[in-house]
Design a protein around this motif. Structure first.
Motif, PDB file in Angstrom:
ATOM      1  N   PHE A  94       0.825  -1.213   0.000  1.00 23.49           N
ATOM      2  CA  PHE A  94       0.000   0.000   0.000  1.00 23.49           C
ATOM      3  C   PHE A  94       0.854   1.256   0.000  1.00 23.49           C
ATOM      4  O   PHE A  94       0.535   2.229  -0.641  1.00 23.49           O
ATOM      5  CB  PHE A  94      -0.921   0.024   1.222  1.00 23.49           C
ATOM      6  N   MET A 131      -2.040  11.887  11.438  1.00 21.28           N
ATOM      7  CA  MET A 131      -3.281  11.894  10.680  1.00 21.28           C
ATOM      8  C   MET A 131      -3.866  13.303  10.623  1.00 21.28           C
ATOM      9  O   MET A 131      -3.881  14.013  11.614  1.00 21.28           O
ATOM     10  CB  MET A 131      -4.290  10.959  11.328  1.00 21.28           C
ATOM     11  N   LYS A 189      -7.318  12.943  -5.266  1.00 19.91           N
ATOM     12  CA  LYS A 189      -8.038  13.693  -4.224  1.00 19.91           C
ATOM     13  C   LYS A 189      -7.409  13.424  -2.854  1.00 19.91           C
ATOM     14  O   LYS A 189      -7.297  14.322  -2.022  1.00 19.91           O
ATOM     15  CB  LYS A 189      -9.511  13.273  -4.238  1.00 19.91           C
ATOM     16  N   ARG A 190      -6.999  12.177  -2.649  1.00 22.03           N
ATOM     17  CA  ARG A 190      -6.380  11.848  -1.353  1.00 22.03           C
ATOM     18  C   ARG A 190      -5.046  12.563  -1.167  1.00 22.03           C
ATOM     19  O   ARG A 190      -4.589  12.768  -0.056  1.00 22.03           O
ATOM     20  CB  ARG A 190      -6.173  10.334  -1.226  1.00 22.03           C
ATOM     21  N   GLU A 194      -1.739  16.518   0.837  1.00 21.70           N
ATOM     22  CA  GLU A 194      -0.764  15.712   1.595  1.00 21.70           C
ATOM     23  C   GLU A 194       0.665  15.807   1.081  1.00 21.70           C
ATOM     24  O   GLU A 194       1.531  15.049   1.516  1.00 21.70           O
ATOM     25  CB  GLU A 194      -1.221  14.244   1.641  1.00 21.70           C
ATOM     26  N   SER A 200       1.970   8.779   9.456  1.00 27.96           N
ATOM     27  CA  SER A 200       1.974   8.299  10.850  1.00 27.96           C
ATOM     28  C   SER A 200       2.554   6.898  10.905  1.00 27.96           C
ATOM     29  O   SER A 200       3.328   6.511  10.038  1.00 27.96           O
ATOM     30  CB  SER A 200       0.547   8.345  11.403  1.00 27.96           C
ATOM     31  N   HIS A 242      -1.400   4.900  -1.261  1.00 25.93           N
ATOM     32  CA  HIS A 242      -2.310   3.985  -0.562  1.00 25.93           C
ATOM     33  C   HIS A 242      -3.535   3.686  -1.434  1.00 25.93           C
ATOM     34  O   HIS A 242      -3.992   2.547  -1.527  1.00 25.93           O
ATOM     35  CB  HIS A 242      -2.787   4.591   0.767  1.00 25.93           C
ATOM     36  N   GLN A 243      -4.048   4.745  -2.081  1.00 27.72           N
ATOM     37  CA  GLN A 243      -5.255   4.572  -2.895  1.00 27.72           C
ATOM     38  C   GLN A 243      -4.950   3.738  -4.143  1.00 27.72           C
ATOM     39  O   GLN A 243      -5.743   2.878  -4.520  1.00 27.72           O
ATOM     40  CB  GLN A 243      -5.817   5.952  -3.272  1.00 27.72           C
ATOM     41  N   THR A 246      -4.756   0.147  -3.075  1.00 27.73           N
ATOM     42  CA  THR A 246      -6.100  -0.354  -2.788  1.00 27.73           C
ATOM     43  C   THR A 246      -6.850  -0.679  -4.076  1.00 27.73           C
ATOM     44  O   THR A 246      -7.437  -1.753  -4.221  1.00 27.73           O
ATOM     45  CB  THR A 246      -6.891   0.723  -1.999  1.00 27.73           C
TER      46      THR A 246
ATOM     47  N   ASN B  70     -12.658   0.590   2.831  1.00 32.99           N
ATOM     48  CA  ASN B  70     -11.852   1.494   1.999  1.00 32.99           C
ATOM     49  C   ASN B  70     -12.610   2.770   1.644  1.00 32.99           C
ATOM     50  O   ASN B  70     -12.001   3.836   1.536  1.00 32.99           O
ATOM     51  CB  ASN B  70     -11.367   0.765   0.732  1.00 32.99           C
ATOM     52  N   ILE B  73     -12.199   4.893   4.627  1.00 30.58           N
ATOM     53  CA  ILE B  73     -10.821   5.408   4.692  1.00 30.58           C
ATOM     54  C   ILE B  73     -10.683   6.606   3.740  1.00 30.58           C
ATOM     55  O   ILE B  73     -10.103   7.629   4.096  1.00 30.58           O
ATOM     56  CB  ILE B  73      -9.809   4.285   4.330  1.00 30.58           C
ATOM     57  N   PHE B  74     -11.267   6.469   2.558  1.00 29.88           N
ATOM     58  CA  PHE B  74     -11.216   7.568   1.584  1.00 29.88           C
ATOM     59  C   PHE B  74     -11.927   8.810   2.133  1.00 29.88           C
ATOM     60  O   PHE B  74     -11.399   9.924   2.062  1.00 29.88           O
ATOM     61  CB  PHE B  74     -11.849   7.122   0.259  1.00 29.88           C
ATOM     62  N   MET B  76     -12.547   9.547   5.278  1.00 31.69           N
ATOM     63  CA  MET B  76     -11.783  10.076   6.424  1.00 31.69           C
ATOM     64  C   MET B  76     -10.626  10.946   5.930  1.00 31.69           C
ATOM     65  O   MET B  76     -10.373  12.028   6.445  1.00 31.69           O
ATOM     66  CB  MET B  76     -11.213   8.925   7.275  1.00 31.69           C
ATOM     67  N   ALA B  77      -9.925  10.422   4.909  1.00 30.85           N
ATOM     68  CA  ALA B  77      -8.720  11.115   4.427  1.00 30.85           C
ATOM     69  C   ALA B  77      -9.069  12.411   3.709  1.00 30.85           C
ATOM     70  O   ALA B  77      -8.417  13.432   3.925  1.00 30.85           O
ATOM     71  CB  ALA B  77      -7.932  10.185   3.501  1.00 30.85           C
ATOM     72  N   THR B  78     -10.102  12.360   2.851  1.00 32.08           N
ATOM     73  CA  THR B  78     -10.355  13.540   2.014  1.00 32.08           C
ATOM     74  C   THR B  78     -11.224  14.578   2.713  1.00 32.08           C
ATOM     75  O   THR B  78     -11.152  15.757   2.402  1.00 32.08           O
ATOM     76  CB  THR B  78     -10.997  13.136   0.667  1.00 32.08           C
ATOM     77  N   ASN B  80     -11.130  14.791   6.073  1.00 23.70           N
ATOM     78  CA  ASN B  80     -10.459  15.000   7.356  1.00 23.70           C
ATOM     79  C   ASN B  80     -11.441  14.820   8.505  1.00 23.70           C
ATOM     80  O   ASN B  80     -11.594  15.690   9.365  1.00 23.70           O
ATOM     81  CB  ASN B  80      -9.816  16.388   7.386  1.00 23.70           C
ATOM     82  N   MET B  81     -12.126  13.678   8.484  1.00 24.31           N
ATOM     83  CA  MET B  81     -13.146  13.382   9.492  1.00 24.31           C
ATOM     84  C   MET B  81     -12.898  12.030  10.150  1.00 24.31           C
ATOM     85  O   MET B  81     -12.161  11.198   9.622  1.00 24.31           O
ATOM     86  CB  MET B  81     -14.538  13.323   8.834  1.00 24.31           C
ATOM     87  N   LEU B  82     -13.523  11.840  11.293  1.00 27.72           N
ATOM     88  CA  LEU B  82     -13.605  10.520  11.935  1.00 27.72           C
ATOM     89  C   LEU B  82     -15.088  10.184  12.074  1.00 27.72           C
ATOM     90  O   LEU B  82     -15.917  11.084  12.239  1.00 27.72           O
ATOM     91  CB  LEU B  82     -12.950  10.550  13.316  1.00 27.72           C
ATOM     92  N   LEU B 104     -11.865  15.872  12.220  1.00 27.65           N
ATOM     93  CA  LEU B 104     -10.757  15.454  13.080  1.00 27.65           C
ATOM     94  C   LEU B 104     -10.222  16.653  13.861  1.00 27.65           C
ATOM     95  O   LEU B 104      -9.981  17.715  13.292  1.00 27.65           O
ATOM     96  CB  LEU B 104      -9.634  14.861  12.215  1.00 27.65           C
ATOM     97  N   GLU B 114      -2.840   6.630  11.072  1.00 29.74           N
ATOM     98  CA  GLU B 114      -3.656   6.950   9.913  1.00 29.74           C
ATOM     99  C   GLU B 114      -3.772   5.628   9.175  1.00 29.74           C
ATOM    100  O   GLU B 114      -2.774   4.935   9.014  1.00 29.74           O
ATOM    101  CB  GLU B 114      -2.887   7.997   9.120  1.00 29.74           C
ATOM    102  N   ILE B 115      -4.968   5.265   8.757  1.00 29.31           N
ATOM    103  CA  ILE B 115      -5.128   3.955   8.105  1.00 29.31           C
ATOM    104  C   ILE B 115      -4.930   4.103   6.601  1.00 29.31           C
ATOM    105  O   ILE B 115      -5.513   4.969   5.972  1.00 29.31           O
ATOM    106  CB  ILE B 115      -6.491   3.342   8.478  1.00 29.31           C
ATOM    107  N   LYS B 116      -4.058   3.248   6.062  1.00 28.47           N
ATOM    108  CA  LYS B 116      -3.705   3.359   4.642  1.00 28.47           C
ATOM    109  C   LYS B 116      -4.719   2.619   3.773  1.00 28.47           C
ATOM    110  O   LYS B 116      -5.070   3.080   2.703  1.00 28.47           O
ATOM    111  CB  LYS B 116      -2.309   2.780   4.404  1.00 28.47           C
TER     112      LYS B 116
END
Lengths: 480, 141
Positions: A94, A131, A189-190, A194, A200, A242-243, A246, B70, B73-74, B76-78, B80-82, B104, B114-116
């Motif tokens: 990943f 994160m 987008k991800r 970044e 992390s 990572h994306q 995936t 997934n 995860i997307f 959350m990342a884009t 910036n939330m939990l 977040l 951070e989860i990949k």
């Protein structure tokens, strides 16, 4: 694992003779005690990889191998496109092109001691870590494409670092064959916010001191002296990589039956190199390599600005030239000897470092005689090592070596054993300043949760994969 | 004894296994998502103040679990939330979900990792001998 499962070829080389659907042997490089501590899953994963179409040489595992996804982390395997060989998204992983770079500072311990806490705080405030942290650079479509094609070279053109940095990065800082068209909107987008972030988990930025020199001549070629202060940065291709991992994992799993590939484990999802899907993945994966190289280049620039501010009286010594930059999770086309001929092979290194020996044409002139610098990160309280690629290593495992200490226990177990606050306090007692947004994250990364990096490095050295050059110890650790 | 609907983590040497159990497959998917947020932060700290809809599909129910995680995860990342509340509706191999969470806040959530991505390692979805549903996989952190 029980050593009796293996045929012992040498003190540090353990073979699994091909059985069942294995096309090549499995080979693990380790001391007996490291082998005994390895998870049984490593054996399973090494043998599974040996079953993939077109594999050449052997399915190798480095001394830090542990249970990964499909491939063991620490797994190396090469495939021949002309023999139906495959490229595997699982075999890259990943965090595409996650890696380490080390910078010289020209400073000594007294310089650091005078400003240590201030330096730690300044780095922590400047390097986005953890994160949700965002970089200062927001990439819109056209610029994103330029970054995905250009890698660190793109970053240098935008003012992040100097041209001299580029020759000290694998591929000259720019992975050829990247195809931004294969990078999805989701992956872009991800990544949008970044660029220039550390991430992390086990990623870090460390200020380190050289404590031991094992090979003075090679150390001199690398520009490393006893007592030197260096900076090491460990991170990867962030959300974009990572994306891509995936998305292609899923596509390859779904395509496998139609491509006539029987997967021993879904996570070994792969496609023939000579297929549209294989080529699309290679194009996207190479773009992610460039993203990782650009990211580490921007972090380097940020680090230099902090040093320039903090050590203004010592400039220009503190301009932080790059020693070298290595990548861990990649698939690269390289020439190696197989079956008596030199072949172009697709070498997957999953949690393993490229370690080219002396004379390799891809090495910059400055390292041509010494071999490639191999940068091995330890856990945060222990040590890291600088090694050099060897001629022997080119034969043993196509110029590959270990990549780090490797975890000894799960995050879950680490959380039960340590509190983050105590880890930070204990390390401070040993002169190591840790800065992190999450004490739980620190606990999960506690030094005791990792294998002994020295044992792993000794095994790589003794096996002949790479030679020990220097040891460094951390002084400041910025943890995501 | 844990209840019939719960989540837990299971060990993986480098990463984290997330496991959800429930009386229905939907509940198992919801619990697996809770387990994933709990790998990042203390669930109680995530206030479900903003809502979001998620939909995804996959060729089978196991790949659908990976796709569901997934998708989260997307987001959350884009964004910036939990997320801390999940309502999953399944129709065959198609999933529709209402999820709730908040932006977040590093100072409050102290995200550990951070989860990949959700992996296919230890990926399992199915009914247990006791009739309960299980949904699990390892997530790469």
């Amino acid at each position: 694992m029980n050593p009796s499962l293996f045929e012992r070829k040498s003190e540090y080389e353990w073979h699994i003779r091909p059985f069942g659907k294995m096309h090549v042997p499995g080979v693990i490089f380790a001391s007996e005690s490291l082998l005994r501590e390895m998870d049984a899953k490593v054996y399973e994963q090494v043998t599974n990889v040996a079953m993939l179409p077109g594999i050449v040489g052997a399915s190798w595992a480095m001394p830090d191998a542990h249970w990964g996804y499909g491939f063991a982390i620490g797994g190396v395997a090469a495939f021949d496109a002309d023999a139906g060989g495959v490229v595997s998204a699982g075999g890259v992983g990943f965090d595409i092109s996650c890696g380490v770079r080390t910078l010289h500072t020209g400073l000594k311990i007294d310089d650091i001691d005078a400003v240590k806490s201030r330096l730690a705080d300044a780095l922590y405030h400047t390097i986005p870590a953890g994160m949700g942290s965002t970089g200062a650079i927001r990439l819109e479509a056209a610029e994103m494409d330029a970054m995905l094609k250009g890698g660190a070279r793109w970053a240098v053109e935008r003012g992040y670092g100097t041209a001299a940095d580029l020759e000290r990065i694998e591929e000259g800082g720019c992975m050829q064959g990247a195809d931004p068209m294969q990078v999805s909107e989701h992956a872009r987008k991800r990544q949008r916010d970044e660029m220039g972030t550390l991430g992390s988990g086990n990623h870090y930025l460390e200020i380190q001191q050289v404590t031991d020199i094992y090979a003075p001549e090679t150390a001199a070629a690398f520009g490393v002296q006893q007592g030197d202060i260096v900076v090491s940065i460990h991170c990867g291709s962030r959300g974009l990589g990572h994306q891509i991992g995936t998305e292609f994992l899923k596509r390859m799993v779904m395509a496998a039956p139609g491509l006539g590939i029987a997967l021993p484990d879904r996570e070994l999802a792969c496609a023939p190199i000579a297929s549209p899907l294989g080529q699309e993945y290679l194009g996207a994966m190479r773009a992610a390599i460039n993203c990782a190289l650009a990211n580490r280049q921007i972090l380097t620039h940020l680090t230099r600005t902090v040093f320039a501010r903090t050590f203004d009286r010592l400039l220009p010594q503190a301009c932080l030239p790059l020693l070298y930059d290595v990548s861990h999770n990649t698939c690269k086309v390289e020439e190696h000897k197989a079956d008596g001929a030199t072949k172009k092979l697709y070498v997957h290194r999953k949690g393993a470092t490229r370690a080219f020996g002396p004379g390799h044409p891809d090495l910059p002139a400055v390292f041509r005689n010494a071999g490639q610098p191999v940068l091995i990160g330890g856990s945060m309280g222990t040590a890291s090592y600088i090694l050099a690629g060897t001629a022997q290593g080119m034969q043993l495992a196509y110029g590959s070596a270990c990549h780090g200490a490797g975890r000894a226990m799960s995050r879950h177990q680490a959380l039960r054993n340590w509190s983050g606050r105590k880890v930070v306090d204990d390390l401070e007692g040993h002169g190591i300043l840790v800065r992190s947004p999450s004490m739980r994250g620190v606990a999960e990364e506690a030094p005791g949760a990792y294998k002994d990096v020295s044992a792993v490095v000794d095994a790589a050295d003794q096996a002949g994969l790479a030679r020990k050059v220097a040891r460094v110890r951390p002084l400041i650790c910025i943890k995501g | 004894m844990p209840g019939t609907v719960y989540w837990e983590h299971f060990p993986h040497q480098a990463d984290v296994g997330v496991r959800g159990l429930g009386e229905t497959l939907e509940q198992a998917f919801e619990q697996a998502a809770l387990a994933m947020t709990a790998a990042i932060t203390d669930l109680d700290t995530v206030i479900p103040r903003e809502a979001l809809k998620i939909s995804c599909s996959a060729p089978n129910v196991e790949l659908l679990l990976a796709e569901w995680l997934n998708s989260l995860i997307f987001e959350m990342a884009t964004r910036n939330m939990l997320f801390s509340r999940f309502e999953v509706h399944l129709e065959g191999n198609h999933l529709e979900a209402n999820v709730r969470g908040e932006a977040l806040d590093v100072a409050r959530h102290h995200p550990a990792v951070e989860i990949k991505g959700a992996t296919y390692t230890a990926l399992k979805v199915g009914q247990q001998p006791d009739g309960r549903w299980l949904a699990q996989c390892v997530v790469d952190v």
